[in-house]
Design a protein around this motif. Sequence first.
Motif, mmCIF file in Angstrom:
data_model
loop_
_atom_site.group_PDB
_atom_site.id
_atom_site.type_symbol
_atom_site.label_atom_id
_atom_site.label_comp_id
_atom_site.label_asym_id
_atom_site.label_seq_id
_atom_site.Cartn_x
_atom_site.Cartn_y
_atom_site.Cartn_z
ATOM 1 N N GLY A 1 0.821 -1.214 0.000
ATOM 2 C CA GLY A 1 0.000 0.000 0.000
ATOM 3 C C GLY A 1 0.849 1.256 0.000
ATOM 4 O O GLY A 1 0.550 2.227 -0.710
ATOM 5 N N ALA A 2 1.929 1.247 0.793
ATOM 6 C CA ALA A 2 2.817 2.411 0.855
ATOM 7 C C ALA A 2 3.507 2.654 -0.486
ATOM 8 O O ALA A 2 3.643 3.799 -0.929
ATOM 9 C CB ALA A 2 3.857 2.222 1.949
ATOM 10 N N ILE A 3 3.933 1.580 -1.148
ATOM 11 C CA ILE A 3 4.625 1.733 -2.434
ATOM 12 C C ILE A 3 3.657 2.216 -3.509
ATOM 13 O O ILE A 3 4.033 3.014 -4.382
ATOM 14 C CB ILE A 3 5.295 0.404 -2.834
ATOM 15 N N ARG A 4 2.397 1.770 -3.455
ATOM 16 C CA ARG A 4 1.402 2.266 -4.419
ATOM 17 C C ARG A 4 1.160 3.760 -4.219
ATOM 18 O O ARG A 4 1.086 4.529 -5.189
ATOM 19 C CB ARG A 4 0.083 1.496 -4.264
ATOM 20 N N THR A 5 1.031 4.180 -2.964
ATOM 21 C CA THR A 5 0.853 5.605 -2.681
ATOM 22 C C THR A 5 2.078 6.395 -3.126
ATOM 23 O O THR A 5 1.961 7.479 -3.707
ATOM 24 C CB THR A 5 0.616 5.827 -1.173
ATOM 25 N N ASP A 6 3.261 5.832 -2.863
ATOM 26 C CA ASP A 6 4.506 6.495 -3.259
ATOM 27 C C ASP A 6 4.582 6.679 -4.766
ATOM 28 O O ASP A 6 5.117 7.679 -5.245
ATOM 29 C CB ASP A 6 5.706 5.680 -2.777
ATOM 30 N N LEU A 7 4.047 5.713 -5.531
ATOM 31 C CA LEU A 7 4.102 5.822 -6.992
ATOM 32 C C LEU A 7 3.383 7.080 -7.471
ATOM 33 O O LEU A 7 3.874 7.791 -8.357
ATOM 34 C CB LEU A 7 3.479 4.580 -7.637
ATOM 35 N N ILE A 8 2.244 7.380 -6.869
ATOM 36 C CA ILE A 8 1.490 8.581 -7.242
ATOM 37 C C ILE A 8 2.275 9.835 -6.880
ATOM 38 O O ILE A 8 2.450 10.751 -7.690
ATOM 39 C CB ILE A 8 0.116 8.590 -6.553
ATOM 40 N N LEU A 9 2.769 9.879 -5.637
ATOM 41 C CA LEU A 9 3.513 11.059 -5.191
ATOM 42 C C LEU A 9 4.833 11.192 -5.968
ATOM 43 O O LEU A 9 5.226 12.302 -6.349
ATOM 44 C CB LEU A 9 3.785 10.956 -3.692
ATOM 45 N N SER A 10 5.501 10.078 -6.226
ATOM 46 C CA SER A 10 6.763 10.125 -6.974
ATOM 47 C C SER A 10 6.538 10.582 -8.414
ATOM 48 O O SER A 10 7.371 11.290 -8.986
ATOM 49 C CB SER A 10 7.442 8.753 -6.972
ATOM 50 N N ALA A 11 5.414 10.168 -9.001
ATOM 51 C CA ALA A 11 5.104 10.609 -10.364
ATOM 52 C C ALA A 11 4.976 12.122 -10.417
ATOM 53 O O ALA A 11 5.457 12.771 -11.365
ATOM 54 C CB ALA A 11 3.807 9.955 -10.838
ATOM 55 N N GLU A 12 4.359 12.700 -9.397
ATOM 56 C CA GLU A 12 4.228 14.154 -9.361
ATOM 57 C C GLU A 12 5.589 14.826 -9.167
ATOM 58 O O GLU A 12 5.906 15.833 -9.802
ATOM 59 C CB GLU A 12 3.265 14.559 -8.237
ATOM 60 N N ILE A 13 6.425 14.255 -8.297
ATOM 61 C CA ILE A 13 7.771 14.799 -8.095
ATOM 62 C C ILE A 13 8.571 14.775 -9.393
ATOM 63 O O ILE A 13 9.204 15.773 -9.782
ATOM 64 C CB ILE A 13 8.511 13.988 -7.001
ATOM 65 N N MET A 14 8.537 13.657 -10.086
ATOM 66 C CA MET A 14 9.309 13.530 -11.326
ATOM 67 C C MET A 14 8.738 14.414 -12.431
ATOM 68 O O MET A 14 9.489 14.960 -13.252
ATOM 69 C CB MET A 14 9.328 12.070 -11.772
ATOM 70 N N ALA A 15 7.414 14.578 -12.456
ATOM 71 C CA ALA A 15 6.803 15.451 -13.459
ATOM 72 C C ALA A 15 7.208 16.898 -13.227
ATOM 73 O O ALA A 15 7.507 17.642 -14.174
ATOM 74 C CB ALA A 15 5.285 15.314 -13.425
ATOM 75 N N ILE A 16 7.229 17.323 -11.969
ATOM 76 C CA ILE A 16 7.657 18.687 -11.639
ATOM 77 C C ILE A 16 9.117 18.881 -12.047
ATOM 78 O O ILE A 16 9.491 19.900 -12.641
ATOM 79 C CB ILE A 16 7.468 18.965 -10.130
ATOM 80 N N ALA A 17 9.964 17.898 -11.739
ATOM 81 C CA ALA A 17 11.376 17.991 -12.102
ATOM 82 C C ALA A 17 11.554 18.018 -13.617
ATOM 83 O O ALA A 17 12.347 18.799 -14.148
ATOM 84 C CB ALA A 17 12.151 16.821 -11.492
ATOM 85 N N LEU A 18 10.814 17.170 -14.329
ATOM 86 C CA LEU A 18 10.924 17.116 -15.786
ATOM 87 C C LEU A 18 10.518 18.434 -16.422
ATOM 88 O O LEU A 18 11.171 18.906 -17.360
ATOM 89 C CB LEU A 18 10.059 15.979 -16.336
ATOM 90 N N ALA A 19 9.435 19.032 -15.922
ATOM 91 C CA ALA A 19 8.967 20.295 -16.489
ATOM 92 C C ALA A 19 10.028 21.380 -16.362
ATOM 93 O O ALA A 19 10.136 22.263 -17.215
ATOM 94 C CB ALA A 19 7.679 20.731 -15.801
ATOM 95 N N ASP A 20 10.844 21.296 -15.318
ATOM 96 C CA ASP A 20 11.849 22.335 -15.086
ATOM 97 C C ASP A 20 13.076 22.163 -15.972
ATOM 98 O O ASP A 20 13.840 23.107 -16.149
ATOM 99 C CB ASP A 20 12.259 22.324 -13.611
ATOM 100 N N VAL A 21 13.296 20.956 -16.523
ATOM 101 C CA VAL A 21 14.474 20.724 -17.370
ATOM 102 C C VAL A 21 14.053 20.226 -18.751
ATOM 103 O O VAL A 21 14.853 19.604 -19.463
ATOM 104 C CB VAL A 21 15.438 19.712 -16.707
ATOM 105 N N ALA A 22 12.803 20.511 -19.137
ATOM 106 C CA ALA A 22 12.260 19.972 -20.393
ATOM 107 C C ALA A 22 13.037 20.440 -21.620
ATOM 108 O O ALA A 22 13.069 19.740 -22.645
ATOM 109 C CB ALA A 22 10.789 20.350 -20.525
ATOM 110 N N THR A 23 13.680 21.620 -21.558
ATOM 111 C CA THR A 23 14.415 22.142 -22.712
ATOM 112 C C THR A 23 15.886 21.738 -22.703
ATOM 113 O O THR A 23 16.620 22.093 -23.619
ATOM 114 C CB THR A 23 14.310 23.677 -22.743
#
Length: 308
Positions: A142-164
């Motif tokens: 359950g913790a790893i499933r929840t982490d997947l959602i939160l981690s996806a948001e973390i990685m998406a935020i990071a990706l948006a900042d270095v997209a270029t």
Amino acid sequence: MPSGLVALLDDIAGITKLAAASLDDVGAAAGKAGSKAIGVVVDDTAVTPRYVVGLAPERELPIIWKIALGSLRNKLLILLPAALLLSAFAPWAITPLLMLGGAFLCFEGAEKLLEAFGEHAEVTETQEVQDPAAIEKEKISGAIRTDLILSAEIMAIALADVATSPIYTQGVVLAIVGIGITIGVYGVVALIVKMDDIGLHMAQRKSAATRGIGRGLVKAMPKLMTFLSIVGTAAMLWVGGGILIHGLEVLGFGAPAHAVHHASEVVSHATGPIGGVFGWLTGAIASGLLGLAVGAVIALTLHRIRPH
């Protein structure tokens, strides 16, 4: 021959300087991208300790370790390749997906406020006695499933900042952010879940001062968890609202971003030497209020469609 050696050494020096500059750029980008994910990080830190509540104290750290390993797998083996593929073949989708993640953060924050102030019936667990190993496995999953959602948001935020940036820079930055945040979050989580044990140990020492500190740590644990929950909720609304405002601006709807920026400037100029702090706070509050409004609409709509 010597001149050739000098030329070779000069080329090596140039390559070294270029590599060092690239590492500096990667480090700066990773720090900036990681700092933008602070709302999700705080919530992740606040949520994870709940998965070891009610379990034997000697199993707390092994469980946290297994969840941390699962979090690293989420970030490095699933989310990082997916993010790079997205950046390479569908960069136009980054902003809409980031906004969906921001809306999810707003929903999560609003949902927590509705649960705190609403009139939901309390849920009591009547779970039959199970094998401790099965319970532990279920909690970790359950913790790893929840982490997947939160981690996806973390990685998406990071990706948006270095997209270029070049694709290799994106990969290195995402890896650094993923590893660094995982170590930071689960290191703090491990400290939090063992704080009461540390306090109990200190409370049994001979020194009166040490005993006082130990008792203080034990008493502080519930308050710390409450504080983390409040900060995590506020951070999710602030970050989620900010993502939506920025996303709308990127998509051509700049009015909300301009309004927030103008309000921040007015407050900053009006508050003198500490104007920077109050200007930032104004922007954060405005983003949080928008996040709360969006999240409340989503939560209330879902409650109407799928009533409790």
